[in-house]
Motif scaffolding. Structure first.
Motif, PDB file in Angstrom:
ATOM      1  N   ALA A 112       0.842  -1.191   0.000  1.00  0.00           N
ATOM      2  CA  ALA A 112       0.000   0.000   0.000  1.00  0.00           C
ATOM      3  C   ALA A 112       0.879   1.243   0.000  1.00  0.00           C
ATOM      4  CB  ALA A 112      -0.910   0.004   1.219  1.00  0.00           C
ATOM      5  N   ALA A 113       0.718   2.077  -1.004  1.00  0.00           N
ATOM      6  CA  ALA A 113       1.467   3.336  -1.081  1.00  0.00           C
ATOM      7  C   ALA A 113       0.567   4.461  -0.596  1.00  0.00           C
ATOM      8  CB  ALA A 113       1.894   3.601  -2.519  1.00  0.00           C
ATOM      9  N   GLY A 114       1.165   5.474   0.013  1.00  0.00           N
ATOM     10  CA  GLY A 114       0.388   6.633   0.439  1.00  0.00           C
ATOM     11  C   GLY A 114      -0.249   6.494   1.803  1.00  0.00           C
ATOM     12  N   VAL A 115       0.321   5.659   2.668  1.00  0.00           N
ATOM     13  CA  VAL A 115      -0.199   5.500   4.020  1.00  0.00           C
ATOM     14  C   VAL A 115       0.236   6.727   4.826  1.00  0.00           C
ATOM     15  CG1 VAL A 115      -0.222   4.057   6.086  1.00  0.00           C
ATOM     16  CG2 VAL A 115      -0.041   3.000   3.812  1.00  0.00           C
ATOM     17  N   GLN A 155       3.938   1.868   2.706  1.00  0.00           N
ATOM     18  CA  GLN A 155       4.869   2.987   2.559  1.00  0.00           C
ATOM     19  C   GLN A 155       4.068   4.270   2.571  1.00  0.00           C
ATOM     20  OE1 GLN A 155       6.396   1.895  -1.431  1.00  0.00           O
ATOM     21  NE2 GLN A 155       5.932   3.983  -2.028  1.00  0.00           N
ATOM     22  N   GLY A 156       4.688   5.333   3.059  1.00  0.00           N
ATOM     23  CA  GLY A 156       4.005   6.614   3.074  1.00  0.00           C
ATOM     24  C   GLY A 156       4.551   7.524   4.155  1.00  0.00           C
ATOM     25  N   HIS A 157       3.989   8.716   4.209  1.00  0.00           N
ATOM     26  CA  HIS A 157       4.472   9.736   5.136  1.00  0.00           C
ATOM     27  C   HIS A 157       4.251   9.384   6.596  1.00  0.00           C
ATOM     28  CE1 HIS A 157       4.440  13.000   1.806  1.00  0.00           C
ATOM     29  NE2 HIS A 157       5.520  12.260   1.778  1.00  0.00           N
ATOM     30  N   LEU A 158       3.377   8.436   6.891  1.00  0.00           N
ATOM     31  CA  LEU A 158       3.204   8.004   8.274  1.00  0.00           C
ATOM     32  C   LEU A 158       4.522   7.462   8.813  1.00  0.00           C
ATOM     33  CD1 LEU A 158       1.304   7.497  10.680  1.00  0.00           C
ATOM     34  CD2 LEU A 158       0.821   5.247   9.707  1.00  0.00           C
TER      35      LEU A 158
END
Length: 97
Positions: free
Chosen positions: A49-52, A70-73
């Motif tokens: 999952a991208a953009g978490v 993956q993501g800013h979290l």
């Protein structure tokens, strides 16, 4: 189209960040999308999952048994040198547990 991807030796599917945003806003959309991703016919394939970006995103994805995130979290985009330092820090934290 997932049907066309069956022709290729794919071992990982990456979910677009737009879908991640939508899963928190529309439960019906969430269920339809996840049925497609989890029905992926290739044994051993993983779903990334991208953009978490929020704890809610992560919680929903964990409930859906998503494999990778993956993501800013977790971290904003970093230059390679800073990313290497981040990995070293994470490694030291994991070793101390």
């Amino acid at each position: 189209c997932l049907a066309h991807l069956q022709k290729f030796p794919v071992d990982q599917i990456k979910i677009d960040p737009r879908l991640i945003t939508q899963i928190t806003n529309n439960n019906n959309h969430n269920q339809v999308a996840w049925r497609h991703y989890k029905a992926w016919p290739q044994p051993g394939s993983k779903v990334l999952a991208a953009g978490v970006e929020t704890d809610l995103h992560l919680s929903i994805l964990q409930q859906q048994a998503c494999d990778l995130y993956q993501g800013h979290l977790f971290s904003k985009a970093l230059p390679a040198s800073q990313f290497e330092k981040l990995l070293q820090q994470k490694s030291m934290v994991a070793e101390s547990k």
